[in-house]
Design an enzyme around this catalytic site. Structure first.
Site, mmCIF file in Angstrom:
data_model
loop_
_atom_site.group_PDB
_atom_site.id
_atom_site.type_symbol
_atom_site.label_atom_id
_atom_site.label_comp_id
_atom_site.label_asym_id
_atom_site.label_seq_id
_atom_site.Cartn_x
_atom_site.Cartn_y
_atom_site.Cartn_z
ATOM 1 N N ASP A 209 0.850 -1.207 0.000
ATOM 2 C CA ASP A 209 0.000 0.000 0.000
ATOM 3 C C ASP A 209 0.879 1.248 0.000
ATOM 4 O O ASP A 209 2.072 1.167 0.239
ATOM 5 C CB ASP A 209 -0.878 0.008 1.266
ATOM 6 C CG ASP A 209 -0.021 -0.082 2.517
ATOM 7 O OD1 ASP A 209 0.275 -1.205 2.948
ATOM 8 O OD2 ASP A 209 0.410 0.969 3.028
ATOM 9 N N ASP A 211 0.476 3.682 2.206
ATOM 10 C CA ASP A 211 0.230 4.295 3.511
ATOM 11 C C ASP A 211 -0.846 5.382 3.338
ATOM 12 O O ASP A 211 -1.876 5.078 2.727
ATOM 13 C CB ASP A 211 1.544 4.819 4.118
ATOM 14 C CG ASP A 211 1.439 4.962 5.634
ATOM 15 O OD1 ASP A 211 0.878 4.063 6.273
ATOM 16 O OD2 ASP A 211 1.905 5.974 6.178
HETATM 17 N N1 ADE Z 1 1.180 1.349 5.709
HETATM 18 C C1 ADE Z 1 1.711 0.489 6.588
HETATM 19 N N2 ADE Z 1 2.137 0.919 7.790
HETATM 20 C C2 ADE Z 1 2.713 0.057 8.666
HETATM 21 N N3 ADE Z 1 2.859 -1.243 8.424
HETATM 22 C C3 ADE Z 1 2.445 -1.715 7.253
HETATM 23 N N4 ADE Z 1 2.473 -2.954 6.738
HETATM 24 C C4 ADE Z 1 1.939 -2.911 5.521
HETATM 25 N N5 ADE Z 1 1.538 -1.649 5.214
HETATM 26 C C5 ADE Z 1 1.860 -0.879 6.282
#
Ligand code: ADE
Ligand SMILES: CSC[C@H]1O[C@H](OP(=O)(O)O)[C@H](O)[C@@H]1O
Length: 290
Positions: A209, A211
């Site tokens: 992703d 974030d």
């Molecule tokens: N955006 C994110 N923040 C923290 N840990 C994660 N693991 C996978 N995506 C994450």
């Protein structure tokens, strides 16, 4: 069997590896408490592999509660020479879209609620974390990931956050301004503990992703992560197989194998025998030598 024993720590979405011959599930006790699960030990292309799911079977254990000390200790007790860690990560960079595999080479540790060392009062040690990953294993993992068909980016700074909640947008922007490339919740203190246990460590992060920093992008949530994780995890399983195929028969010594020789500071007559007893696996070699 070759001179390598690779411990594979599987993160979110990677709860098993494929192709292990003569696989056996074994519970290994640790003086540091309960490891995340039993380890599965077998061979792949003539090398020993030991697999441990970081969150336990069924993803029972939250990032804060992962007992990284016990996990690294049981891998050492299982005879591992090196650790390949695999993690789901969020991307803090436009050029690292979901599906990218990042071979992490630096960390910023913002975790606050974890026991971060095997050592302490009674036996103090200070290992260097200037170069926190093993360049040899990282290079082999990068090559294996490419053969497995993953888009690979070599090098990247991983922000380790406490979690379990994801970051606020302000935090996400701050981590980008700090120069971080990816974010996750588990590689610290794991990487520090691997170094204390004299185990060369490499981290393959699989981007799930963006974030929450990116304009116009839905902010991160678990449903989308799971979908991306499932497609990443097939490539991660293939990566492990390709790594096994590419490992040489002999394992040249690494400076990390003996790094405690430069780290132990407590005078022999000031060492606490109860603390030393717990360190029999992770520091046994160095303690016997000095
Ligand atoms: N955006 C994110 N923040 C923290 N840990 C994660 N693991 C996978 N995506 C994450
Ligand atoms: C399921 S998203 C958040 C979760 O995924 C990562 O775990 P791991 O590093 O074990 O793959 C991240 O660090 C969080 O624990």
């Amino acid at each position: 069997m070759s001179e390598w024993t690779i411990g594979v720590i599987g993160g979110s979405g990677l709860y098993a590896i494929d192709g292990l011959e003569d696989a056996q599930s074994i519970r290994i006790d640790s003086p540091f408490g309960e490891a995340s699960d039993e380890v599965v030990i077998g061979s792949l292309h003539g090398h020993r592999f030991v697999f441990l799911p970081r969150h336990g079977k069924g993803h029972r254990i939250s990032p804060t509660d992962v007992n990284a000390r016990a996990n690294v200790d049981v891998l050492k007790r299982a005879g591992c020479t090196d650790i390949l860690a695999i993690s789901a990560i969020g991307s803090l960079r436009e050029e690292l879209p979901p599906g990218s595999f990042v071979i992490v080479d630096q960390f910023i540790d913002r975790t606050v609620n974890r026991t971060k060392s095997f050592f302490g009062t009674g036996m103090v040690a200070h290992v260097s974390m200037a170069e926190p990953v093993c360049p040899r294993l990282s290079g082999l993992a990068a090559a294996a990931a490419r053969v497995a068909g993953a888009p690979v980016s070599e090098g990247g700074t991983y922000l380790a956050m406490e979690g379990p909640q994801f970051s606020s947008r302000a935090e996400s922007h701050m981590y980008r301004a700090w120069g971080c490339d990816v974010i996750g919740m588990t590689a610290m203190p794991e990487a520090k503990l691997a170094r204390e246990a004299e185990l060369p460590y490499a981290l393959v992060g699989m981007v799930t992703d963006y974030d929450c920093w990116r304009e116009g992008e839905a902010h991160v949530e678990v449903g989308a992560i799971i979908a991306q994780m499932n497609s990443n995890s097939a490539k991660a399983r293939q990566l492990v197989i390709e790594l096994a195929r590419s490992l040489p028969q002999q394992r040249a010594a690494s400076p990390i194998d003996t790094c405690l020789d430069f780290a132990l500071i407590t005078a022999p007559d000031a060492r606490d025998p109860r603390v030393l007893a717990q360190l029999d696996a992770v520091a046994g070699r160095a303690l016997r030598a000095r």
